[in-house]
Motif scaffolding. Structure first.
Motif, short mmCIF file in Angstrom:
data_model
loop_
_atom_site.label_atom_id
_atom_site.label_comp_id
_atom_site.label_asym_id
_atom_site.label_seq_id
_atom_site.Cartn_x
_atom_site.Cartn_y
_atom_site.Cartn_z
N GLY A 1 43.76 15.79 12.36
CA GLY A 1 44.65 15.46 10.84
C GLY A 1 45.75 14.43 11.38
O GLY A 1 45.82 13.64 10.45
N ALA A 2 46.36 14.89 12.39
CA ALA A 2 47.62 14.39 12.75
C ALA A 2 47.29 12.88 13.30
O ALA A 2 47.93 11.87 12.85
CB ALA A 2 48.62 14.94 13.76
N THR A 3 46.11 12.61 13.94
CA THR A 3 45.67 11.37 14.37
C THR A 3 45.45 10.39 13.28
O THR A 3 45.67 9.31 13.14
CB THR A 3 44.58 11.52 15.46
OG1 THR A 3 44.88 12.31 16.44
CG2 THR A 3 44.11 10.13 15.72
N ILE A 4 44.62 11.00 12.30
CA ILE A 4 44.23 10.31 11.02
C ILE A 4 45.34 9.86 10.25
O ILE A 4 45.79 8.81 9.95
CB ILE A 4 43.17 11.09 10.21
CG1 ILE A 4 41.73 11.40 10.83
CG2 ILE A 4 42.89 10.45 8.84
CD1 ILE A 4 40.91 12.17 10.23
N SER A 5 46.41 10.77 10.01
CA SER A 5 47.70 10.50 9.35
C SER A 5 48.54 9.38 9.95
O SER A 5 48.86 8.28 9.31
CB SER A 5 48.36 11.72 9.13
OG SER A 5 47.76 12.81 8.59
N ALA A 6 48.59 9.48 11.38
CA ALA A 6 49.36 8.40 11.94
C ALA A 6 48.52 7.05 11.85
O ALA A 6 49.14 6.01 11.69
CB ALA A 6 49.35 8.72 13.48
#
Length: 129
Positions: A88-93
């Motif tokens: 999720g953090a990778t997608i958000s970034a």
């Protein structure tokens, strides 16, 4: 890539697709690579144990180890992963890096102004001449 009627979703889909394509193959298929390497390591350990016990390389140990490595790779490749907090953090970034943030206040204000200007310009509008 699927195109929606929502430009925000289109931008998110494009950002995610770009992030996926930018990964090296071994990162994209990391679970399959890890499972396969684990299977090979297990096969080598089995072969080493068989050699230590008998003093010879047992072909059965090699075949069973190879079958286990292949099965582990196939099972990992066919297993669908869940979305983890780090994903999720990778997608958000990725989305944040490839999209422009929208100031909702400014967007609404501009839309209202455009509508009022259109009404004013219409025959009989407040500022019509």
């Amino acid at each position: 890539m699927t195109t929606t009627i929502n430009p925000t979703l289109d931008a998110v889909q494009a950002a995610i697709a770009t992030a996926i394509e930018a990964q090296p193959w071994y990162r994209r298929f990391a679970n399959t690579v890890n499972a396969s390497l684990g299977g090979v390591a297990g096969a080598l350990a089995t072969l080493a144990a068989a050699y230590a016990a008998t003093g010879r390389a047992d072909s059965t140990a090699v075949l069973v180890g190879a079958a286990a490595a292949i099965a582990a790779g196939i099972a990992a490749r066919l297993t669908k992963n869940g979305v983890t907090p780090s994903t999720g953090a990778t997608i958000s970034a990725a989305v944040a890096a490839q999209t422009t943030p929208v100031d909702v206040t400014v967007a609404v204000r501009d839309a209202v102004r455009a509508e009022l200007d259109a009404r004013d310009a219409a025959p009989g509008g407040e500022h019509a001449e």
